[in-house]
Design a protein around this motif. Structure first.
Motif, PDB file in Angstrom:
ATOM      1  N   ASP A  75      11.223 -12.087  34.994  1.00 35.00           N
ATOM      2  CA  ASP A  75      11.397 -13.208  34.061  1.00 35.00           C
ATOM      3  C   ASP A  75      10.189 -13.388  33.141  1.00 35.00           C
ATOM      4  OD1 ASP A  75       9.443 -14.468  35.502  1.00 35.00           O
ATOM      5  OD2 ASP A  75      10.730 -15.990  36.376  1.00 35.00           O
ATOM      6  N   ASP A  78       8.609 -16.580  31.617  1.00 34.47           N
ATOM      7  CA  ASP A  78       9.110 -17.266  30.431  1.00 34.47           C
ATOM      8  C   ASP A  78      10.411 -18.001  30.780  1.00 34.47           C
ATOM      9  OD1 ASP A  78       9.663 -17.858  27.669  1.00 34.47           O
ATOM     10  OD2 ASP A  78      11.095 -16.197  27.713  1.00 34.47           O
ATOM     11  N   PRO A  79      10.469 -19.306  30.533  1.00 31.61           N
ATOM     12  CA  PRO A  79      11.653 -20.087  30.925  1.00 31.61           C
ATOM     13  C   PRO A  79      12.955 -19.538  30.359  1.00 31.61           C
ATOM     14  CG  PRO A  79       9.881 -21.554  30.264  1.00 31.61           C
ATOM     15  CD  PRO A  79       9.408 -20.158  29.981  1.00 31.61           C
ATOM     16  N   LYS A  80      12.932 -19.072  29.110  1.00 38.56           N
ATOM     17  CA  LYS A  80      14.173 -18.590  28.492  1.00 38.56           C
ATOM     18  C   LYS A  80      14.653 -17.321  29.184  1.00 38.56           C
ATOM     19  CE  LYS A  80      13.388 -18.326  24.247  1.00 38.56           C
ATOM     20  NZ  LYS A  80      13.041 -18.263  22.871  1.00 38.56           N
ATOM     21  N   THR A  81      13.701 -16.381  29.376  1.00 37.69           N
ATOM     22  CA  THR A  81      14.045 -15.143  30.080  1.00 37.69           C
ATOM     23  C   THR A  81      14.497 -15.470  31.498  1.00 37.69           C
ATOM     24  OG1 THR A  81      12.198 -14.216  28.869  1.00 37.69           O
ATOM     25  CG2 THR A  81      13.213 -12.805  30.521  1.00 37.69           C
ATOM     26  N   THR A  83      16.232 -17.981  32.611  1.00 42.11           N
ATOM     27  CA  THR A  83      17.642 -18.360  32.701  1.00 42.11           C
ATOM     28  C   THR A  83      18.546 -17.145  32.456  1.00 42.11           C
ATOM     29  OG1 THR A  83      17.567 -19.046  30.398  1.00 42.11           O
ATOM     30  CG2 THR A  83      17.315 -20.775  32.036  1.00 42.11           C
ATOM     31  N   THR A  84      18.102 -16.247  31.571  1.00 42.83           N
ATOM     32  CA  THR A  84      18.917 -15.050  31.289  1.00 42.83           C
ATOM     33  C   THR A  84      19.058 -14.189  32.537  1.00 42.83           C
ATOM     34  OG1 THR A  84      17.896 -15.078  29.111  1.00 42.83           O
ATOM     35  CG2 THR A  84      19.185 -13.131  29.672  1.00 42.83           C
ATOM     36  N   THR A 105       9.789 -21.748  35.099  1.00 41.92           N
ATOM     37  CA  THR A 105      10.961 -20.881  35.049  1.00 41.92           C
ATOM     38  C   THR A 105      11.979 -21.273  36.119  1.00 41.92           C
ATOM     39  OG1 THR A 105       9.748 -19.339  36.453  1.00 41.92           O
ATOM     40  CG2 THR A 105       9.804 -18.838  34.116  1.00 41.92           C
ATOM     41  N   PRO A 108      14.512 -24.602  35.033  1.00 37.88           N
ATOM     42  CA  PRO A 108      15.730 -24.335  34.235  1.00 37.88           C
ATOM     43  C   PRO A 108      16.695 -23.362  34.917  1.00 37.88           C
ATOM     44  CG  PRO A 108      13.785 -23.399  33.175  1.00 37.88           C
ATOM     45  CD  PRO A 108      13.295 -24.248  34.294  1.00 37.88           C
TER      46      PRO A 108
END
Lengths: 371, 310
Positions: A75, A78-81, A83-84, A105, A108
């Motif tokens: 991840d 990174d918070p966005k990564t 969730t992905t 991370t 979220p």
């Protein structure tokens, strides 16, 4: 025609082999790239060790021999990564997740696991918010900031001195930790003589320290990060304040030692969630097994990742099912001796026996004190 | 009583730094009517350049007296900042001199971002430990009231620079040209004043002051970082407005008053309001004073001259 029959027979064999040994996927997420990639790999290895040791034992669930498989994802902190990859694990059909490493991370990502009904256990995210969201299947094997604040407060009041002054930097972390410290001091029989505030941009603390000096405290608690802790220690010295000084994990770094220069001494303390490896009940043995398997030393959180993976597998064993809906109850009532201590969760999912270690500055480095 | 005296000392040290930085804002405003928001970043550049210079000299010329390194750091930081100040004026502001007022203001904010990002690329994101070459051991000046040599130096150097600047502006030919340009640059240029040169000089002098302030802040707190210019810049701008922007004496008074108000506010606001407000409101307290002053004296404490410009 003959070939088809053979192919079908082979296929049948394949199916029966798969039925004989069912594969259960467990996910792991941590940063495998970026500046804390070494910690992410450490966690992943911890979880991997647990999975392989259980596989070696030959576990049967629902009457069938099973094989656990760890799927590691990155991840990048990174918070966005985060969730992905959480979604990717859900789509891959994992039955439980160990991770993530950071609070930023994990929080979220926990929503995605919750919607899919998959239990997630973090070995290292300490923000109290994570388990306060009301999700049913979020756990952690490490002490959170609430527990840490309580330890700082109690330790200050009982070991360092009765009169405690608290300063925080008004960030979510600093403020939350300081509130718990305040409660801990009172619970420990101490007295909070001052509560002062700064912000996370400031470098001048002379005014609030002067005010604190007038209350003559035995201990000053700083709830904030190392970049400000360093200058604050210097200013304490400049004002001729001799109180002891303690800070949480935000200031428990090598950086603060550089920034404080000659103002840091044996009167300086800090805390960190978790135990040092050699103080864990199963620490020594774990260290050797880990070294033998990966040829590397344990960084920090690998034992917590090990216990997190073990908790998932133990719960599946107890429930005799790998279906998250079925083994969740068993996970909630976990109670076994792990590497880091007894693994049992409270009703929010936080570890019951979460330990926090106090460090004291000695000979140019932080030294763990026996609890 | 000790506590009050100590707070006054704290306020004076912080205030004298604000005053020096505020001079840079006020000089540029007086002459161009421009608020140079990049001024705080020049301070940061000064501190970081001095840090690199001191580290360099300590490695090539070991065994010198610590003060010598300090002076060398200053002597490198000042010309670098002067060059930075001149470059900013020449490239970013001069072309916009006759543009609507908003254009140079937004450009100033842009320059500020640019300098911060460049500094982040050059010096990295980490906090740097700034060598404390001037003694930091506290000296008891009155019973229970402490002041360190580096704080005394800060106050002393600031006072010296303010006096020097006042002499420069009121007693020299260049100062007269600056005052003439501030009053009306078109008329000044008709009278034979090279106004472009005077404006560039104003930026250069202001940047040199900022460099000194940056080095003093870094050696006082022992930390240097690419974002360190933001807060002193904001506070100094507030001080300049409080004293009356455009007015040199006003900047000095404003700086000292702001420093004192902050220290006393942080120290006593809780007692005065019976615990209703606490030290997290110290900035609000400072801005409240600013608001009250501006309601009754819209041009600031000493700023009568600005009335026709604002």
């Amino acid at each position: 025609m003959k070939q088809t029959v053979i192919a079908l027979a082979l296929l049948g064999l394949g199916i029966s082999a798969a039925q004989a040994q069912e594969v259960i996927k467990i996910g792991h997420v941590g940063p495998l790239t970026g500046n804390i990639a070494h910690l992410g790999k450490d966690n992943e290895n911890g979880a991997k060790l647990a999975v392989e040791e259980y596989n070696a034992k030959g576990i049967k669930i629902g009457g069938k021999a099973v094989k656990f498989e760890l799927i590691g994802e990155d991840d990048a902190a990174d918070p966005k990564t985060g969730t992905t990859v959480a979604q990717r694990l859900v789509d891959a059909g994992v039955k439980g997740v160990v991770g993530h490493l950071n609070s930023g991370t994990t929080i979220p990502a926990s929503r995605i696991y919750d919607q899919a009904g998959i239990p997630v256990i973090t070995p290292s995210a300490t923000n109290p918010k994570l388990t306060q969201q009301g999700y049913k299947a979020v756990f952690r094997t490490i002490a959170n900031d609430v527990q840490q604040g309580a330890v700082i407060g109690k330790y200050s009041a009982q070991k360092l001195g009765k009169k405690v002054a608290i300063i925080d930097d008004r960030t979510a972390y600093g403020q939350g930790l300081a509130d718990e410290v305040d409660k801990g001091v009172k619970a420990g029989g101490g007295q909070v003589v001052a509560r002062e505030f700064t912000n996370n941009q400031a470098t001048d603390f002379m005014a609030i320290l002067t005010k604190i000096k007038a209350t003559n405290p035995d201990v000053i608690v700083y709830s904030g990060m190392d970049a400000q802790g360093g200058p604050m220690l210097k200013q304490l010295k400049q004002l001729g304040i001799n109180a002891k000084w303690i800070t949480g994990d935000g200031g428990c770094t090598g950086e603060i030692i550089k920034l404080a220069g000659d103002a840091i001494n044996a009167n300086t303390y800090c805390t960190q969630a978790g135990l040092p490896l050699d103080q864990m009940p199963g620490g020594k043995d774990f260290k050797e097994r880990f070294k033998k398997k990966f040829g590397a030393d344990v960084q920090i959180y690998a034992p917590y990742a090990y216990d997190a993976a073990a908790a998932i597998i133990e719960a599946m064993k107890k429930a005799n099912s790998s279906d998250p809906a079925k083994y969740l109850a068993a996970l909630k009532s976990s109670n076994f001796k792990g590497v880091t201590g007894v693994v049992a969760f409270d009703d929010k999912g936080d570890i019951k026996a979460g330990s926090v270690t106090v460090y004291q500055f000695e000979n140019g480095a932080w030294k763990a004190l026996k609890n | 009583m000790q506590t009050l005296l100590q707070q006054i000392v704290n306020g004076l040290v912080v205030g004298s730094v604000y005053a020096v930085v505020a001079l840079g804002y006020t000089m540029v405003y007086g002459i161009l009517g421009l608020i140079n928001f990049a001024h705080g970043e020049v301070l940061m550049v000064g501190a970081l350049v001095a840090l690199s210079a001191i580290t360099f000299f300590q490695s090539v010329l070991p065994d010198l007296h610590p003060i010598a390194y300090f002076v060398m750091g200053l002597l490198v930081a000042m010309p670098v900042c002067m060059a930075v100040g001149y470059t900013i004026e020449r490239t970013a502001y001069r072309r916009l001199r006759n543009a609507p007022r908003l254009a140079p203001l937004i450009t100033a904010i842009g320059v500020s971002f640019l300098l911060q990002t460049l500094a982040m690329i050059i010096w990295g994101r980490n906090y740097h430990s700034f060598p404390q070459l001037i003694q930091t051991a506290p000296i008891e000046i009155v019973a229970g009231v402490f002041m360190t040599p580096v704080q005394m130096t800060t106050v002393g150097v600031s006072a010296a620079m303010m006096i020097g600047l006042v002499i420069l502006v009121t007693r020299t030919n260049m100062g007269r040209a600056m005052r003439a340009t501030a009053e009306n640059h078109r008329v000044a240029s008709l009278m034979g004043v090279d106004t472009n040169r005077i404006i560039a000089l104003t930026f250069i002098i202001g940047s040199a002051l900022a460099a000194v302030a940056g080095v003093m802040i870094a050696s006082n707190y022992g930390v240097a970082h690419y974002s360190m210019g933001f807060l002193p810049g904001l506070k100094a701008f507030t001080a300049a407005v409080l004293g009356g922007i455009g007015n040199l004496a006003g900047a000095m008074v404003g700086g000292i008053v702001l420093g004192l108000v902050e220290a006393i506010g942080a120290g006593y606001i809780e007692t005065w309001t019976g615990g209703w407000l606490n030290s997290s409101y110290q900035d609000i307290f400072a801005f409240l004073i600013l608001g009250i002053v501006l309601i009754f004296r819209p041009t600031g404490l000493l700023g009568e001259r600005v009335a026709d410009r604002a």
